[in-house]
Design a protein around this motif. Sequence first.
Motif, PDB file in Angstrom:
ATOM      1  N   GLU A 152      45.249  43.230  43.406  1.00 14.34           N
ATOM      2  CA  GLU A 152      43.302  43.350  43.186  1.00 14.34           C
ATOM      3  C   GLU A 152      42.973  45.072  43.221  1.00 14.34           C
ATOM      4  N   SER A 157      39.668  49.650  43.502  1.00 13.32           N
ATOM      5  CA  SER A 157      39.026  49.199  44.621  1.00 13.32           C
ATOM      6  C   SER A 157      39.047  47.680  44.844  1.00 13.32           C
ATOM      7  N   ALA A 158      37.885  47.200  45.043  1.00 11.89           N
ATOM      8  CA  ALA A 158      37.939  45.518  45.283  1.00 11.89           C
ATOM      9  C   ALA A 158      37.477  45.468  44.237  1.00 11.89           C
ATOM     10  N   VAL A 159      36.793  46.168  43.367  1.00 10.57           N
ATOM     11  CA  VAL A 159      35.724  45.708  41.911  1.00 10.57           C
ATOM     12  C   VAL A 159      37.186  44.766  41.711  1.00 10.57           C
ATOM     13  N   PRO A 160      36.956  43.582  41.006  1.00 16.19           N
ATOM     14  CA  PRO A 160      37.933  42.662  40.654  1.00 16.19           C
ATOM     15  C   PRO A 160      38.110  42.702  38.913  1.00 16.19           C
ATOM     16  N   THR A 163      41.800  40.900  38.283  1.00 18.30           N
ATOM     17  CA  THR A 163      41.181  39.487  38.517  1.00 18.30           C
ATOM     18  C   THR A 163      40.866  39.450  37.022  1.00 18.30           C
ATOM     19  N   THR A 164      40.105  40.040  36.853  1.00 17.00           N
ATOM     20  CA  THR A 164      39.650  39.695  35.209  1.00 17.00           C
ATOM     21  C   THR A 164      40.160  40.133  34.108  1.00 17.00           C
ATOM     22  N   GLN A 166      43.309  39.319  34.585  1.00 15.54           N
ATOM     23  CA  GLN A 166      44.447  38.530  34.456  1.00 15.54           C
ATOM     24  C   GLN A 166      43.397  37.074  33.904  1.00 15.54           C
ATOM     25  N   SER A 348      38.868  45.094  52.362  1.00 20.29           N
ATOM     26  CA  SER A 348      38.214  43.460  52.197  1.00 20.29           C
ATOM     27  C   SER A 348      38.982  43.534  51.129  1.00 20.29           C
ATOM     28  N   GLY A 349      38.848  44.083  50.508  1.00 23.29           N
ATOM     29  CA  GLY A 349      39.829  43.593  48.997  1.00 23.29           C
ATOM     30  C   GLY A 349      41.178  43.602  49.365  1.00 23.29           C
ATOM     31  N   LEU A 351      42.232  41.509  51.857  1.00 24.40           N
ATOM     32  CA  LEU A 351      42.216  40.640  52.555  1.00 24.40           C
ATOM     33  C   LEU A 351      41.167  39.820  52.000  1.00 24.40           C
ATOM     34  N   SER A 352      40.694  39.698  51.093  1.00 24.19           N
ATOM     35  CA  SER A 352      41.060  38.561  49.784  1.00 24.19           C
ATOM     36  C   SER A 352      42.210  38.567  49.136  1.00 24.19           C
ATOM     37  N   ASP A 353      42.723  38.839  48.791  1.00 19.22           N
ATOM     38  CA  ASP A 353      44.181  38.558  47.924  1.00 19.22           C
ATOM     39  C   ASP A 353      44.639  38.171  49.276  1.00 19.22           C
ATOM     40  N   GLN A 356      43.456  34.035  49.723  1.00 17.82           N
ATOM     41  CA  GLN A 356      43.554  33.534  48.591  1.00 17.82           C
ATOM     42  C   GLN A 356      44.754  33.259  47.987  1.00 17.82           C
TER      43      GLN A 356
END
Lengths: 364, 364
Positions: A152, A157-160, A163-164, A166, A348-349, A351-353, A356
């Motif tokens: 991501e 950066s951490a703006v998704p 994901t969008t 995908q 932080s992004g 870490l989300s990855d 998840q």
Amino acid sequence: MTSQHLVPVILLGVGGVGRALIQQILARRDYHVSQYGVRLEIVAVADRNGACVAPQGLSESELRTIVEHKAGGGYLADLSFGYYQHNVRDIVDLEAHANTIVVDVTATDNTFDALLLARERRAGIVLANKLPLTRPLEKSSPLWQYPRLRYETTVGSAVPVITTAQRLAASGERIERVQGSFSGTLGYIMTAIEEGMAFSKAVLRAKELGYTEPDPREDLSGRDVARKALILARTLGWKVEMADIRVQSLFPEEWATWPLEDFLAELPALDADFFSWRNVSQARHEALRYVAKLTPDQITVGLEFVPQTSPLGRLQGTDNLVEFYTEYYDPQPLALQGRGAGVEATASGVLSDIIQLALASSSA
Amino acid sequence: MTSQHLVPVILLGVGGVGRALIQQILARRDYHVSQYGVRLEIVAVADRNGACVAPQGLSESELRTIVEHKAGGGYLADLSFGYYQHNVRDIVDLEAHANTIVVDVTATDNTFDALLLARERRAGIVLANKLPLTRPLEKSSPLWQYPRLRYETTVGSAVPVITTAQRLAASGERIERVQGSFSGTLGYIMTAIEEGMAFSKAVLRAKELGYTEPDPREDLSGRDVARKALILARTLGWKVEMADIRVQSLFPEEWATWPLEDFLAELPALDADFFSWRNVSQARHEALRYVAKLTPDQITVGLEFVPQTSPLGRLQGTDNLVEFYTEYYDPQPLALQGRGAGVEATASGVLSDIIQLALASSSA
């Protein structure tokens, strides 16, 4: 999930993002255990010469020592615990199995073989590093086709953004166009020029603030934005190569090979052009932006005049903006906006990855 | 994944979103097979009286017949193929297993037991229906804790608000505030008032355009926005109940029980208030918006005056906007914007959820 699920993490890269990630993993460990039943254990941290390895997990004090030591510019080799003078592939070979997550926050090409090995082991892979995904498809498709890959933070950066993209690709709706400002660095420079600063001064200021790569040509050449555009296009399912992207550099080609000091010294020669573009754009109520524009037929990256009142024209500072125009989002796009830089947001992004990925493999 | 992975789909609800979803599944079947190796087969379609069921998958011509028949206002009971006069729980009981995905695009509470059964069977669950997730936590937590649940379109249609909130929660960064305009319907009405239209006329116009629920009080009461706020808050990991949300209705409480015609006839009595609020707001360079505001301490839903030049103030028509203010997105938020209504966009978001669930279970 009530039991605790132990997830070993191999961290490749201990620059700003890597150090922020270690700190966030430590600070939020209790949260991740209580909220998700996931306990992250960092079993290896690698820099360019070798790695600190501890199969049961590096201790909190060891990790804090690593963070401080690397922040001071040191090498892991100088530390007195768990150090192996191995390349990153060997580290993965030593430690990775199907439950492991290999995290690449370097900015090098040297991790590629290690990532392929991680895939063979069915380990999870998280990339903030763009390079493995921008190789020719012939090389990189094993990564692209790997379901346990997350990346991501390679775009916006951490703006998704990924994901969008995908989600849109998964639904199969027609993508007409994706455009935006993908570089916090160039966004900052464009905003400064708009406010009347000379181009050369804006570049130096951005460099001072740590917004540019150590060699700002990496940003000013448009190469970094082109890489992001390529990753985004491939995420949408488009079979494109770097050579298919039309990239406008902000400096003359021949300056690319000069020593950095010479390059920086010569920058004021470009100021007049930027001043005149700025004056033209303001007279037309437009703003000068460095824009990536993707359609199924063509991908371009370069300077554009956009209306001052458009979302792109209103964009300020290091914020990124990505607009998706699709079958159902037209004339109004699906738009994402947020800071496109900063090591903590990126960590932080990442870490989300990681979380998840850990949840996906434990739940299915 | 090179082999073809057959995924049976049970569809609960054949309103606008359900019909659009059937059409999209048919139109994109080849794409989903070639791109993802996933072949969706609709094995049951249920309306309020029963379902058409075909364990091997309803044929394309049967599905097209269902779409046309329902679009004309008919019942599945009148069709001559595969009809069972069963409730939705029985349909799930008949057809659901671990590979199945149960899709709820109704707007009723009656699917709840069917969804719990789907969970017991380890089937995937995709909700566009908000009601199962807004029950008291004591009731709904089996759904909330279920990892094979997707519900992106319950908030902001296909704009990835839920996915973004899930990522922020996974990283564990501090969420300070989430705010935005969560209702395309109320957004349209606010924009119309701003342009000088009377409140009552704006409501009737929105109703004509199909933007409101059949009974527009569902929108004007703020209840629908409050449900979205509740789902978003719970996604962030906050343990909140509907009663914790302060909701401002746009009409007097006692009108809630009136016959619909009486309610609509009385609406002009509210026009003067809205005219005066509009005049006050314009004099202050502000805009009137119906805003949801979530903090860890308090959730409110109601009218607000916001600066005309703010993202919320610039919002037009049915677009939704959600701004996340967090540890790393402050003072500039992470913002998502895009149409918050439209059956095709919503169906497309539901389809993303279905494909991503199918991929998650086949890859892990």
